[in-house]
Structure formats: structure tokens, C-alpha cells
Design a protein around this motif. Structure first.
Motif, mmCIF file in Angstrom:
data_model
loop_
_atom_site.group_PDB
_atom_site.id
_atom_site.type_symbol
_atom_site.label_atom_id
_atom_site.label_comp_id
_atom_site.label_asym_id
_atom_site.label_seq_id
_atom_site.Cartn_x
_atom_site.Cartn_y
_atom_site.Cartn_z
ATOM 1 N N ILE A 1 10.769 6.185 -3.162
ATOM 2 C CA ILE A 1 10.269 5.835 -1.833
ATOM 3 C C ILE A 1 11.217 6.315 -0.732
ATOM 4 O O ILE A 1 11.056 5.970 0.431
ATOM 5 N N ALA A 2 12.211 7.126 -1.106
ATOM 6 C CA ALA A 2 13.216 7.592 -0.144
ATOM 7 C C ALA A 2 12.598 8.473 0.927
ATOM 8 O O ALA A 2 11.735 9.295 0.657
ATOM 9 N N HIS B 1 10.218 5.172 11.879
ATOM 10 C CA HIS B 1 9.729 3.981 11.181
ATOM 11 C C HIS B 1 10.502 3.855 9.876
ATOM 12 O O HIS B 1 11.171 4.791 9.453
ATOM 13 N N GLY B 2 10.393 2.698 9.247
ATOM 14 C CA GLY B 2 11.107 2.547 7.991
ATOM 15 C C GLY B 2 10.669 1.346 7.191
ATOM 16 O O GLY B 2 9.715 0.647 7.536
ATOM 17 N N HIS B 3 11.405 1.124 6.116
ATOM 18 C CA HIS B 3 11.125 0.040 5.178
ATOM 19 C C HIS B 3 12.437 -0.620 4.765
ATOM 20 O O HIS B 3 13.462 0.048 4.640
ATOM 21 N N VAL C 1 0.835 -1.205 0.000
ATOM 22 C CA VAL C 1 0.000 0.000 0.000
ATOM 23 C C VAL C 1 0.871 1.257 0.000
ATOM 24 O O VAL C 1 0.619 2.200 -0.750
ATOM 25 N N HIS C 2 1.925 1.259 0.832
ATOM 26 C CA HIS C 2 2.744 2.451 1.032
ATOM 27 C C HIS C 2 3.828 2.650 -0.031
ATOM 28 O O HIS C 2 4.229 3.789 -0.299
ATOM 29 N N LEU C 3 4.335 1.564 -0.607
ATOM 30 C CA LEU C 3 5.483 1.660 -1.506
ATOM 31 C C LEU C 3 5.172 1.313 -2.963
ATOM 32 O O LEU C 3 5.613 2.002 -3.877
ATOM 33 N N ARG D 1 22.795 2.958 -11.029
ATOM 34 C CA ARG D 1 22.169 4.282 -10.920
ATOM 35 C C ARG D 1 20.694 4.231 -11.289
ATOM 36 O O ARG D 1 19.878 4.927 -10.682
ATOM 37 N N ALA D 2 20.330 3.415 -12.250
ATOM 38 C CA ALA D 2 18.917 3.269 -12.622
ATOM 39 C C ALA D 2 18.136 2.645 -11.465
ATOM 40 O O ALA D 2 17.007 3.054 -11.171
ATOM 41 N N ALA D 3 18.725 1.673 -10.788
ATOM 42 C CA ALA D 3 18.070 1.055 -9.635
ATOM 43 C C ALA D 3 17.873 2.074 -8.512
ATOM 44 O O ALA D 3 16.810 2.130 -7.882
ATOM 45 N N ILE D 4 18.866 2.913 -8.280
ATOM 46 C CA ILE D 4 18.739 3.953 -7.255
ATOM 47 C C ILE D 4 17.652 4.951 -7.634
ATOM 48 O O ILE D 4 16.865 5.376 -6.784
#
Length: 135
Positions: free
Chosen positions: A95-96, A126-128, A44-46, A86-89
Motif C-alpha cells: 500500500i506504499a 492525501h494519505g493513510h 476499499v482502498h487498502l 521485515r515481513a511486516a514491512i
């Protein structure tokens, strides 16, 4: 073993150590170690944010036992080396949160922790954890 740190390195050493960031890294590590820090419902969040990134097709996502939300995705364009990283980042950056770390765990596998620490805003810490698997 080659002493160079990259293909055209001629110094073989850097300008200093990286201890200036250690307090922030330790603070993130302490938050990550607190029980219940990883939030629920990453789909839901990401997932909606990840699905909206141009140049990527997100195939699926699932929460695994180690707390990672595993996301399988495919790039529209084939990339290699630093360009692939870099594309993955860029994908994960949607979602950062105020603390954000990405590492390449294996070829095509990127692990990310992102979160809010106490004092970063109005919400509690909180985090992911996200494991991006590029197919």
C-alpha cells in the motif's frame, strides 16, 4: 548501558547525521498535520491489497478514532526479531505511496504512514495511517 548500536558494532558511532532527509520528513509532517489529509474508506482502498499478500492472513480491519486503520493479521510462518519486522514491512509495502514510513510501536505492532504529497503526481496530497497488529 552497552555502547554498541548492534551486536557486532565496534565503531560506536556512525559516519554522519541524517539531516539530509529532514526536509522530506518535515514536508510529510506538514501534510499529515493538514485537516482532512487521511483518506476515507480504507477498507476499499487498502484492504484488498493487504489481503492479496502471500504468506499473510488478514483477519480484519477497522477505522479507529485516532485516524489509524487497524489491521489484524497473522503470518503463515513464525518469525522473530528483524525477520518479523521485515515481513511486516513487506506486507505494508503493497500500500506504499511516494512517502512511506513504518515504525515498530510495540512487539507485534507496526504503525505506518503512507501518502502522496503535492507535486508527487497528478492527485492532491492525501494519505493513510495503518496500524498493523500481528497476532
Amino acid at each position: 548501558m552497552d555502547r554498541r548500536r548492534w551486536d557486532i558494532d565496534e565503531r560506536f558511532t556512525g559516519v554522519c547525521d541524517a539531516t539530509a532527509m529532514l526536509p522530506a520528513v518535515h514536508r510529510l509532517g506538514e501534510a499529515m498535520a493538514s485537516g482532512g489529509w487521511v483518506t476515507e474508506d480504507p477498507e476499499v482502498h487498502l484492504l484488498p491489497h493487504l489481503r492479496g499478500v502471500p504468506g499473510w492472513e488478514v483477519l480484519d480491519g477497522r477505522l479507529v478514532d485516532d485516524g489509524f486503520y487497524e489491521v489484524r493479521a497473522r503470518r503463515e510462518e513464525e518469525l522473530e526479531g528483524v525477520a518479523a519486522y521485515r515481513a511486516a514491512i513487506r506486507l505494508l509495502s503493497v500500500i506504499a505511496e511516494p512517502s512511506f514510513l513504518v515504525r515498530q510501536a510495540a512487539p507485534g505492532v507496526y504503525e505506518c504512514v503512507t501518502g502522496v504529497l503535492d507535486g508527487d503526481g497528478v492527485y492532491r496530497s492525501h494519505g493513510h495511517l495503518v496500524r498493523l497488529i500481528v497476532t
